[in-house]
Design a protein around this motif. Structure first.
Motif, short mmCIF file in Angstrom:
data_model
loop_
_atom_site.label_atom_id
_atom_site.label_comp_id
_atom_site.label_asym_id
_atom_site.label_seq_id
_atom_site.Cartn_x
_atom_site.Cartn_y
_atom_site.Cartn_z
N SER A 95 -1.14 10.61 -14.30
CA SER A 95 -1.21 12.07 -14.35
C SER A 95 0.02 12.63 -15.05
CB SER A 95 -1.31 12.62 -12.92
OG SER A 95 -1.34 14.03 -12.91
N THR A 96 -0.09 13.90 -15.44
CA THR A 96 1.08 14.62 -15.93
C THR A 96 1.81 15.24 -14.73
OG1 THR A 96 -0.13 16.70 -16.19
CG2 THR A 96 -0.12 15.18 -18.07
N TRP A 152 2.83 8.91 -1.95
CA TRP A 152 2.69 7.93 -3.04
C TRP A 152 4.01 7.81 -3.81
CZ3 TRP A 152 -1.46 8.12 -0.50
CH2 TRP A 152 -2.58 7.34 -0.80
N PRO A 153 4.53 6.60 -4.03
CA PRO A 153 5.69 6.45 -4.90
C PRO A 153 5.36 6.92 -6.31
CG PRO A 153 5.25 4.42 -3.67
CD PRO A 153 4.07 5.32 -3.46
N VAL A 154 6.30 7.57 -6.96
CA VAL A 154 6.12 8.08 -8.33
C VAL A 154 6.88 7.19 -9.30
CG1 VAL A 154 6.62 9.99 -9.89
CG2 VAL A 154 5.71 10.45 -7.61
N VAL A 155 6.18 6.72 -10.32
CA VAL A 155 6.79 5.92 -11.39
C VAL A 155 6.82 6.78 -12.65
CG1 VAL A 155 6.68 3.82 -12.75
CG2 VAL A 155 5.87 3.82 -10.37
N ALA A 170 0.86 -1.18 0.00
CA ALA A 170 0.00 0.00 0.00
C ALA A 170 0.90 1.23 0.00
CB ALA A 170 -0.89 -0.02 1.23
N PRO A 171 0.35 2.40 -0.37
CA PRO A 171 -1.06 2.67 -0.70
C PRO A 171 -1.37 2.61 -2.19
CG PRO A 171 0.13 4.72 -0.42
CD PRO A 171 1.14 3.63 -0.17
N GLY A 172 -0.35 2.49 -3.03
CA GLY A 172 -0.51 2.54 -4.47
C GLY A 172 0.68 3.26 -5.06
N PHE A 173 0.51 3.86 -6.24
CA PHE A 173 1.58 4.63 -6.85
C PHE A 173 1.00 5.55 -7.91
CE2 PHE A 173 1.43 0.34 -8.61
CZ PHE A 173 1.22 0.58 -9.96
N ALA A 174 1.83 6.47 -8.37
CA ALA A 174 1.41 7.44 -9.39
C ALA A 174 2.24 7.23 -10.64
CB ALA A 174 1.56 8.86 -8.88
N LEU A 175 1.58 7.09 -11.79
CA LEU A 175 2.25 7.00 -13.09
C LEU A 175 2.29 8.40 -13.68
CD1 LEU A 175 0.40 3.82 -14.42
CD2 LEU A 175 2.67 3.92 -13.40
N ILE A 176 3.47 8.98 -13.78
CA ILE A 176 3.60 10.37 -14.19
C ILE A 176 4.27 10.44 -15.56
CG2 ILE A 176 4.48 12.65 -13.58
CD1 ILE A 176 2.37 11.48 -11.67
N GLY A 177 3.56 11.01 -16.52
CA GLY A 177 4.10 11.15 -17.87
C GLY A 177 3.17 11.99 -18.71
#
Length: 415
Positions: free
Chosen positions: A291-292, A309-312, A197-204
């Motif tokens: 998200s961007t 949140w971890p950022v990928v 947990a808690p999830g992650f963020a896909l940033i691009g």
């Protein structure tokens, strides 16, 4: 990085092969669909004799609409309790009387790709499997038989959602053929991210493959965990254990689920609520955001907990990757549209044009499919929607790597 497409190398079944797998009730439905396909082809041939254009390229093939009519004719109760009354009764009487003996026809190409990727070869076929094989545009057509739509009491989308919910509750909805994805990191890395947990963020940025990656992650989750992507349907009141108090909570934000948003709502209380639940170890809930960079900063302002949140990072596609990933989206696009795509104009296109095309077909994964997505695809790809020409086949042969890719994605040896 490698491009993956679930349809690659998987042959499309034939009409007799599907029939051989059918249980008795399903075989009766399947034979009726073939019979109605023959009737439709005869009508289109008759129309072609007058100066109003020729038959559809797939006129002599069994299509999803033929199966939908067979279900209306023989087993309308499979569609649930809302499709009753005069519109259904009229359609039932008309299509039932047109069922007759018929020889086999081929399976429409795009429908064949759906069968190839969504139903295991050799598994028995019951009426529920036949219902799952119907694409989204067939369900929209069936939902128009709802008397509440005919009487103006509900919109087309509302009656479609009612039918979708009824079929979905019984496991009889099959979403579109999966889009292609780029293997940016090994599965083991993503499994590790999906455990904690808690999830992650896909940033691009646009066309970086964020939405397609979320689709890919589904296959890595245990069958006991549900994945909801951009699902704002249903739900209820917020849980009193959490501080944030949104007006309503979608059903996708619930303990035990993985909730993924490719379009994050402009609703600070709801965003804070989802973040609180994801940070609650007892909820076993995860929140994945696409998200961007700019939008991500704003989201963290609305919900400060998202800073945990971890950022990928999702780098943009290179020019050398654009054409392969576009070609590998073809089975997905053809399943959504029910039409073939001509590759003739893709080969000489400059990278910026390919980027615009890829942006137009960026796969939107909705738990309830969006009929408007097919309309947008058709408008964006209008110049490519046509039958393959000899020139197309010659151009493909001149590019051995693309020829191999094309053959593997086709599944019927004819392209």
């Amino acid at each position: 990085m490698h491009v993956h497409q679930p349809a690659f190398g998987v042959p499309s079944p034939t009409v007799p092969e599907i029939r051989a797998r059918c249980e008795p009730d399903a075989r009766r439905l399947w034979d009726a669909a073939v019979s109605l396909a023959w009737w439709r082809a005869a009508q289109e041939e008759a129309l072609a004799a007058v100066p109003y254009g020729g038959p559809h390229p797939e006129a002599h093939a069994v299509e999803p609409g033929d199966l939908a009519r067979a279900i209306v004719a023989l087993h309308p109760e499979l569609l649930g309790p809302t499709l009753t009354g005069a519109p259904l009764d009229r359609a039932h009487a008309i299509w039932r009387q047109r069922i007759a003996e018929a020889s086999d026809l081929p399976l429409a190409y795009s429908w064949g790709r759906r069968w190839a990727t969504r139903e295991a070869a050799g598994a028995s076929v019951d009426p529920g499997v036949l219902l799952r094989s119907l694409p989204d545009h067939s369900l929209w057509a069936l939902s128009a038989l709802d008397p509440r739509y005919a009487e103006g009491l509900m919109t087309a989308r509302e009656t479609y959602c009612a039918l979708f919910d009824q079929l979905g509750a019984r496991g009889h909805v099959g979403l579109a053929v999966e889009p292609a994805w780029l293997e940016r990191e090994p599965d083991a890395v993503w499994r590790e991210r999906l455990v904690h947990a808690p999830g992650f963020a896909l940033i691009g940025e646009t066309c970086s493959g964020r939405r397609a990656l979320i689709r890919q992650l589904r296959r890595l989750l245990a069958q006991t965990r549900g994945v909801n992507v951009d699902n704002w349907h249903g739900g209820g009141s917020p849980d009193p254990r959490y501080r944030a108090r949104p007006d309503a909570v979608p059903a996708s934000i619930a303990p035990g689920l993985v909730c993924a948003w490719t379009r994050v709502p402009d609703d600070p209380p709801l965003l804070r609520y989802a973040a609180e639940m994801a940070l609650d170890p007892d909820a076993a809930f995860q929140l994945i955001l696409a998200s961007t960079e700019t939008a991500w900063a704003r989201l963290r302002e609305m919900a400060p907990d998202l800073a945990r949140w971890p950022v990928v990072p999702m780098p943009p596609l290179t020019n050398d990757e654009l054409l392969p990933i576009w070609l590998c989206q073809r089975p997905y696009i053809e399943d959504v549209l029910g039409e073939r795509i001509d590759l003739r104009r893709l080969l000489p296109l400059p990278p910026d044009r390919l980027r615009r095309l890829l942006a137009a077909v960026d796969p939107h994964d909705l738990t309830i499919p969006e009929h408007g997505h097919a309309v947008r695809l058709r408008e964006a790809l209008g110049e490519l929607l046509c039958e393959r020409s000899r020139a197309t086949r010659r151009q493909i042969r001149e590019h051995p790597a693309l020829a191999a890719l094309d053959a593997g994605l086709s599944g019927d040896g004819s392209r």
